[in-house]
Enzyme design. Structure first.
Site, PDB file in Angstrom:
ATOM      1  N   MET A   1     -12.290   4.474  -0.595  1.00 42.92           N
ATOM      2  CA  MET A   1     -12.724   4.823   0.741  1.00 42.92           C
ATOM      3  C   MET A   1     -13.531   6.270   0.630  1.00 42.92           C
ATOM      4  SD  MET A   1      -9.884   3.446   3.103  1.00 42.92           S
ATOM      5  CE  MET A   1      -8.659   3.388   1.759  1.00 42.92           C
TER       6      MET A   1
ATOM      7  N   HIS B   1      -1.191  -1.394  -4.296  1.00 39.81           N
ATOM      8  CA  HIS B   1      -2.634  -1.054  -3.687  1.00 39.81           C
ATOM      9  C   HIS B   1      -2.705   0.544  -3.497  1.00 39.81           C
ATOM     10  CE1 HIS B   1      -6.020  -1.836  -1.021  1.00 39.81           C
ATOM     11  NE2 HIS B   1      -5.452  -1.048  -0.084  1.00 39.81           N
TER      12      HIS B   1
ATOM     13  N   ASP C   1      -6.682  -6.280   4.656  1.00 35.83           N
ATOM     14  CA  ASP C   1      -5.914  -4.813   4.513  1.00 35.83           C
ATOM     15  C   ASP C   1      -5.860  -4.405   6.085  1.00 35.83           C
ATOM     16  OD1 ASP C   1      -5.019  -2.391   3.922  1.00 35.83           O
ATOM     17  OD2 ASP C   1      -6.657  -1.793   2.521  1.00 35.83           O
TER      18      ASP C   1
ATOM     19  N   ASP D   1      -4.811   3.768  -1.729  1.00 33.61           N
ATOM     20  CA  ASP D   1      -5.928   4.087  -0.998  1.00 33.61           C
ATOM     21  C   ASP D   1      -6.357   5.571  -1.358  1.00 33.61           C
ATOM     22  OD1 ASP D   1      -6.082   1.922   0.939  1.00 33.61           O
ATOM     23  OD2 ASP D   1      -3.737   2.283   1.432  1.00 33.61           O
TER      24      ASP D   1
ATOM     25  N   MET E   1      -8.933   8.285  -0.286  1.00 32.83           N
ATOM     26  CA  MET E   1      -9.873   8.760   0.815  1.00 32.83           C
ATOM     27  C   MET E   1     -10.294  10.078   0.427  1.00 32.83           C
ATOM     28  SD  MET E   1      -7.857   7.287   3.969  1.00 32.83           S
ATOM     29  CE  MET E   1      -6.556   5.715   4.250  1.00 32.83           C
TER      30      MET E   1
ATOM     31  N   MET F   1     -11.578  -5.687   5.835  1.00 32.15           N
ATOM     32  CA  MET F   1     -10.737  -4.799   6.490  1.00 32.15           C
ATOM     33  C   MET F   1     -10.180  -5.349   7.639  1.00 32.15           C
ATOM     34  SD  MET F   1      -9.873  -2.286   4.556  1.00 32.15           S
ATOM     35  CE  MET F   1      -9.061  -1.129   5.662  1.00 32.15           C
TER      36      MET F   1
ATOM     37  N   HIS G   1      -8.488   1.153  -3.841  1.00 30.46           N
ATOM     38  CA  HIS G   1      -9.456   0.938  -2.395  1.00 30.46           C
ATOM     39  C   HIS G   1     -10.224   1.941  -2.645  1.00 30.46           C
ATOM     40  CE1 HIS G   1      -9.572  -0.101   2.112  1.00 30.46           C
ATOM     41  NE2 HIS G   1     -10.735   0.045   1.477  1.00 30.46           N
TER      42      HIS G   1
ATOM     43  N   SER H   1       0.846  -1.113   0.046  1.00 28.41           N
ATOM     44  CA  SER H   1      -0.083   0.133   0.069  1.00 28.41           C
ATOM     45  C   SER H   1       0.984   1.313   0.090  1.00 28.41           C
ATOM     46  CB  SER H   1      -0.824   0.051   1.418  1.00 28.41           C
ATOM     47  OG  SER H   1      -1.249   1.296   1.532  1.00 28.41           O
TER      48      SER H   1
END
Ligand code: DX5
Ligand code: ZN
Length: 250
Positions: free
Chosen positions: A84, A49, A191, A51, A53, A153, A82, A24
């Site tokens: 979020m 990966h 994760d 993230d 957000m 998660m 991913h 990540s």
């Protein structure tokens, strides 16, 4: 689709699937992401990966579409995005265009999970549903045949560097059983807080894609960290196989 056909083949239930390591980049130095990627590639990373957000669904803001587009030019590894964010459906097309290979949407982030997954699948990308530590696996029972991967998660999303929450292990085991019962073939991803100390338990529970940020990038040698994590995962899977072989001999 880049990389994903191969990944699907590895889901064959009759063999222990190879475990994929997905560093990540949240834990990397954002001023030199290309360097970070080169390092984990050298260490044998399988997936990158990313993230995303938005400061609403989770209390933190990270990166978005332009960063994924730049990463696409920097690596041939599959990009695992991913999300979020609130209203994930609104951004799926843009992330596909930017070059995402896998896109994961939180069950808690949309009343239209089925639609979001379908949007990803019809664009030929690997569609994933994600559940928070407080969400039971049963929340995904109606989409098991409509997902390519399920992300469990093992920390509350929003930040790197948190400790692994052990209820993820039971959830991974449950998902494995549900996959068998319904003859589905999604891959199981985990994760948060994954490190050398818990990787054996995690893969034995049934996780096939391991996301790890801190335990890779907050070390002196991220390439070596990827290598060690993969080796520990592979060895943990080989042990029961050896035991079975030993038992059948004697
Ligand atoms: C948390 C993120 C994770 C995070 C994992 O919201 O989804 O991907 O980067 O980082 P570590 O491995 O540090 O827990
Ligand atoms: Zn993540």
């Amino acid at each position: 689709m880049r990389g994903c056909a191969k990944m699907r083949m590895e889901t064959d239930e009759n063999v222990h699937p190879a475990v994929a390591i997905a560093p990540s980049i949240l834990a990397a130095n954002f001023a030199s992401l290309e360097e970070a990627i080169r390092a984990v590639e050298r260490g044998g990373a399988d997936i990158i990966h990313v993230d995303v957000m938005d400061g609403h669904f989770v209390p933190n803001i990270t990166v978005g579409v332009p960063v994924v587009a730049s990463l696409r030019k920097a690596t041939r590894l599959p990009l695992d995005v991913h999300l979020m964010i609130e209203n994930p459906e609104q951004y799926i097309e843009a992330f596909v265009e930017a070059g995402a290979d896998m896109i994961s949407v939180h069950q808690e982030s949309t009343p239209h999970l089925d639609r979001a997954l379908e949007m990803i699948r019809e664009r030929g990308r690997s569609a994933g549903a994600v559940i928070n530590p407080g969400t039971p696996v049963e929340a995904l029972s109606e989409v098991l045949d409509r997902v390519d991967h399920i992300l469990v998660m093992s920390v509350n999303p929003g930040f790197g560097g948190q400790s692994f929450i052990p209820n993820a292990l039971e959830k991974i085991q449950k998902l494995r059983k549900m996959r068998e019962r319904y003859n589905a073939n999604f891959r199981i991803e985990v994760d948060g807080g994954v490190d050398l100390g818990n990787v054996a338990q995690i893969v034995r529970a049934g996780a096939q894609i391991l996301v790890a940020g801190t335990s890779i990038f907050h070390t002196a040698d991220p390439a070596a960290a990827v290598h060690s994590l993969k080796q520990a995962a592979t060895e943990a899977l080989a042990q029961p196989l050896r035991a079975e072989r030993g038992a059948s001999k004697g």
